[in-house]
Scaffold this active site. Structure first.
Site, mmCIF file in Angstrom:
data_model
loop_
_atom_site.group_PDB
_atom_site.id
_atom_site.type_symbol
_atom_site.label_atom_id
_atom_site.label_comp_id
_atom_site.label_asym_id
_atom_site.label_seq_id
_atom_site.Cartn_x
_atom_site.Cartn_y
_atom_site.Cartn_z
ATOM 1 N N GLY A 46 -27.174 14.998 41.099
ATOM 2 C CA GLY A 46 -27.557 15.421 39.769
ATOM 3 C C GLY A 46 -29.197 15.751 39.420
ATOM 4 O O GLY A 46 -29.832 14.787 40.310
ATOM 5 N N GLN A 51 -37.636 15.607 35.776
ATOM 6 C CA GLN A 51 -37.797 15.052 37.066
ATOM 7 C C GLN A 51 -38.577 16.204 38.101
ATOM 8 O O GLN A 51 -38.857 15.692 38.928
ATOM 9 C CB GLN A 51 -36.525 14.752 37.743
ATOM 10 N N CYS A 96 -31.650 7.395 41.942
ATOM 11 C CA CYS A 96 -32.139 8.516 41.418
ATOM 12 C C CYS A 96 -33.395 9.162 42.176
ATOM 13 O O CYS A 96 -33.983 8.325 42.668
ATOM 14 C CB CYS A 96 -32.714 7.779 40.117
ATOM 15 N N LEU A 97 -33.286 10.337 42.518
ATOM 16 C CA LEU A 97 -34.385 10.949 43.318
ATOM 17 C C LEU A 97 -35.668 10.771 42.748
ATOM 18 O O LEU A 97 -36.608 10.609 43.405
ATOM 19 C CB LEU A 97 -34.133 12.613 43.098
ATOM 20 N N HIS A 139 -25.944 9.495 33.189
ATOM 21 C CA HIS A 139 -27.551 9.335 34.014
ATOM 22 C C HIS A 139 -28.273 10.415 33.754
ATOM 23 O O HIS A 139 -29.506 10.068 33.185
ATOM 24 C CB HIS A 139 -27.015 9.067 35.633
ATOM 25 N N GLU A 140 -27.874 11.670 33.835
ATOM 26 C CA GLU A 140 -28.617 12.774 33.525
ATOM 27 C C GLU A 140 -29.235 13.039 32.211
ATOM 28 O O GLU A 140 -30.399 13.289 32.056
ATOM 29 C CB GLU A 140 -28.139 14.166 34.326
ATOM 30 N N HIS A 143 -31.898 10.772 31.361
ATOM 31 C CA HIS A 143 -33.260 11.514 31.537
ATOM 32 C C HIS A 143 -33.887 12.272 30.394
ATOM 33 O O HIS A 143 -35.051 12.398 30.309
ATOM 34 C CB HIS A 143 -33.191 12.192 32.950
HETATM 35 CO CO CO Z 1 -31.944 10.141 37.901
#
Ligand code: CO
Length: 176
Positions: A46, A51, A96-97, A139-140, A143
């Protein structure tokens, strides 16, 4: 299509306000194509707009199938809103990226309902979904509220993160 630079915690871009999408056009489609490219490049499931320094309410998700394959279930989720959180509180091992090299256990709701718009601007809903998809959605969407999964860690764990993560960041810089 292009791989974009991923914004790395604790960059303040990840804390900015993210605005609603109001124009559903070819540029939006191109942007989400880039988000998928970036997500696959760094082996994520995701990715949210902030991000890649796009402070808009856009998420892409691709949950792998049972064989671990992606590209079959690409979801573009615009202006999402969690309308229900249900079920048990479950522990999930998350990464997480934007926090490369670090994973930890946080808690989420088992199930959620999310209203959103698709690439065409049509109103849609993920109704009472569960499993990895429900966790990924939470999670997304966090963000988009400027929240990162490591915010959910206890103080003790966060201190441990900051020690470990300082080293990870230093190693990254050396590698560049
Ligand atoms: Co993340």
């Amino acid at each position: 299509m292009a791989v974009r630079e991923v914004i790395i915690y604790p960059d303040p871009i990840l804390r900015n306000k993210n605005t609603e999408v109001t124009t559903f056009d070819e540029d939006l489609k191109k942007l989400t194509d880039d988000m998928f490219d970036t997500m696959y490049e760094f082996e994520g499931i995701g990715l949210a707009g902030p991000q890649i320094a796009v402070n808009k309410r856009i998420v892409v998700i691709d949950i792998p199938d049972d064989e671990g394959n992606q590209h079959k279930n690409q979801l573009v989720i615009i202006n999402p809103k969690i309308t229900k959180l249900e079920g048990d509180i479950v522990e999930s091992q998350e990464g997480c990226l934007s926090v490369p090299g670090y994973q930890d256990t946080v808690t989420r709701y088992q199930r959620c309902t999310v209203e959103y718009q698709n690439l065409q601007g049509e109103h849609c809903v993920f109704d009472n979904v569960d499993g990895l998809f429900a966790i990924c959605l939470q999670h997304e969407i966090d963000h988009l509220e400027g929240k990162i999964f490591v915010d959910k860690l206890s103080r003790l764990k966060r201190e441990r993160l900051h020690k470990k993560y300082a080293k990870i960041l230093k190693d990254r810089q050396r590698g560049e």
